[in-house]
Motif scaffolding. Structure first.
Motif, PDB file in Angstrom:
ATOM      1  N   ASP A  65       0.870  -0.677   0.035  1.00  0.00           N
ATOM      2  CA  ASP A  65      -0.080   0.334   0.186  1.00  0.00           C
ATOM      3  C   ASP A  65       0.348   1.346  -0.525  1.00  0.00           C
ATOM      4  O   ASP A  65       1.898   1.476   0.442  1.00  0.00           O
ATOM      5  CB  ASP A  65      -0.524  -0.209   1.320  1.00  0.00           C
ATOM      6  N   SER A  66       0.185   1.943  -0.276  1.00  0.00           N
ATOM      7  CA  SER A  66       1.042   3.264  -0.432  1.00  0.00           C
ATOM      8  C   SER A  66       1.204   4.338   0.525  1.00  0.00           C
ATOM      9  O   SER A  66       0.369   3.866   1.799  1.00  0.00           O
ATOM     10  CB  SER A  66       0.449   4.861  -1.881  1.00  0.00           C
ATOM     11  N   VAL A  67       1.667   5.110   1.241  1.00  0.00           N
ATOM     12  CA  VAL A  67       1.972   5.327   2.695  1.00  0.00           C
ATOM     13  C   VAL A  67       1.603   6.679   1.947  1.00  0.00           C
ATOM     14  O   VAL A  67       2.291   7.692   1.357  1.00  0.00           O
ATOM     15  CB  VAL A  67       3.296   5.457   3.058  1.00  0.00           C
ATOM     16  N   ALA A  68       1.381   7.516   3.142  1.00  0.00           N
ATOM     17  CA  ALA A  68       0.636   8.790   2.733  1.00  0.00           C
ATOM     18  C   ALA A  68       1.553   9.875   3.053  1.00  0.00           C
ATOM     19  O   ALA A  68       2.446  10.014   4.535  1.00  0.00           O
ATOM     20  CB  ALA A  68      -0.605   9.279   3.938  1.00  0.00           C
ATOM     21  N   LEU A  69       2.250  10.951   2.344  1.00  0.00           N
ATOM     22  CA  LEU A  69       4.054  11.382   2.636  1.00  0.00           C
ATOM     23  C   LEU A  69       3.136  13.175   2.066  1.00  0.00           C
ATOM     24  O   LEU A  69       2.264  13.628   1.729  1.00  0.00           O
ATOM     25  CB  LEU A  69       4.557  11.391   1.631  1.00  0.00           C
ATOM     26  N   ASP A  70       4.143  14.297   3.542  1.00  0.00           N
ATOM     27  CA  ASP A  70       4.119  15.023   3.669  1.00  0.00           C
ATOM     28  C   ASP A  70       4.609  15.983   2.973  1.00  0.00           C
ATOM     29  O   ASP A  70       5.579  15.424   2.544  1.00  0.00           O
ATOM     30  CB  ASP A  70       2.975  15.533   5.074  1.00  0.00           C
ATOM     31  N   ALA A  87       7.444   1.992   7.583  1.00  0.00           N
ATOM     32  CA  ALA A  87       6.607   2.304   6.869  1.00  0.00           C
ATOM     33  C   ALA A  87       6.679   2.123   5.652  1.00  0.00           C
ATOM     34  O   ALA A  87       6.600   1.269   4.721  1.00  0.00           O
ATOM     35  CB  ALA A  87       6.735   3.669   6.519  1.00  0.00           C
ATOM     36  N   GLY A  88       8.587   1.066   4.878  1.00  0.00           N
ATOM     37  CA  GLY A  88       9.170   0.807   3.936  1.00  0.00           C
ATOM     38  C   GLY A  88       9.423   1.617   3.083  1.00  0.00           C
ATOM     39  O   GLY A  88       9.795   0.898   1.874  1.00  0.00           O
ATOM     40  N   VAL A  89       9.244   3.347   2.577  1.00  0.00           N
ATOM     41  CA  VAL A  89       9.280   4.156   1.796  1.00  0.00           C
ATOM     42  C   VAL A  89      11.158   4.248   1.816  1.00  0.00           C
ATOM     43  O   VAL A  89      11.508   3.729   0.705  1.00  0.00           O
ATOM     44  CB  VAL A  89       8.968   5.091   2.373  1.00  0.00           C
TER      45      VAL A  89
END
Length: 165
Positions: free
Chosen positions: A3-8, A50-52
């Motif tokens: 899943d993608s991760v929310a990034l600010d 988060a694995g980013v």
């Protein structure tokens, strides 16, 4: 798929900086992004969890290490069954000549990027490590004349962290 991760915007700015120079210190990153060094450290740690951020790699020149010939091997495995896939991939990944292994759709099941010393070494690799395996039905070899690295995953953006990428 993950899943993608929310990034600010601050996360994205940190990632843009790190993808261009992973050796940048947290102090320098914090100054460029406009946050405290402890905040920078916390954010990078969160992006790792988060694995980013997958890791940091040292890139070596294969030619300077005696592996000046690179090739792509298109490999067809028969039968193409789950119980063969795992062991086959792990065996190929363990070879020091293997650079990258891709599992594909289409007539070929795998694409393996290899770096070897010369044509004799490539022949040995194909015959001893690939076609000698019972499940390998076919191997096609493509020599790499030249390769180019592509741009960063995240394109450049304005340096202000509050802007939208």
């Amino acid at each position: 798929m993950a899943d993608s991760v929310a990034l600010d915007p601050v996360d994205l700015h940190l990632l843009r900086l790190l993808q261009n120079d992973a050796r940048t210190t947290y102090r320098d990153l914090a100054a460029q992004v406009g946050v405290a060094p402890s905040t920078c450290l916390d954010r990078v740690a969160r992006l790792r969890r988060a694995g980013v951020i997958l890791g940091h790699r040292l890139e070596l020149d294969p030619a300077r290490l005696g592996r000046g010939l690179q090739a792509l091997l298109l490999v067809q495995v028969r039968p193409h069954r789950r119980e063969l896939v795992g062991p086959f991939v792990e065996r190929i990944r363990a070879l020091p000549e293997s650079r990258t292994v891709f599992h594909l759709t289409g007539p070929d099941d795998y694409l393996v990027h290899v770096a070897v010393a010369d044509m004799t070494d490539l022949q040995r690799l194909v015959l001893d490590e690939f076609t000698s395996q019972r499940e390998v039905a076919r191997v096609e070899t493509r020599l790499i004349f030249q390769q180019w690295e592509c741009g960063p995953l995240l394109p450049s953006a304005p340096s202000a962290p509050g802007t939208t990428p």
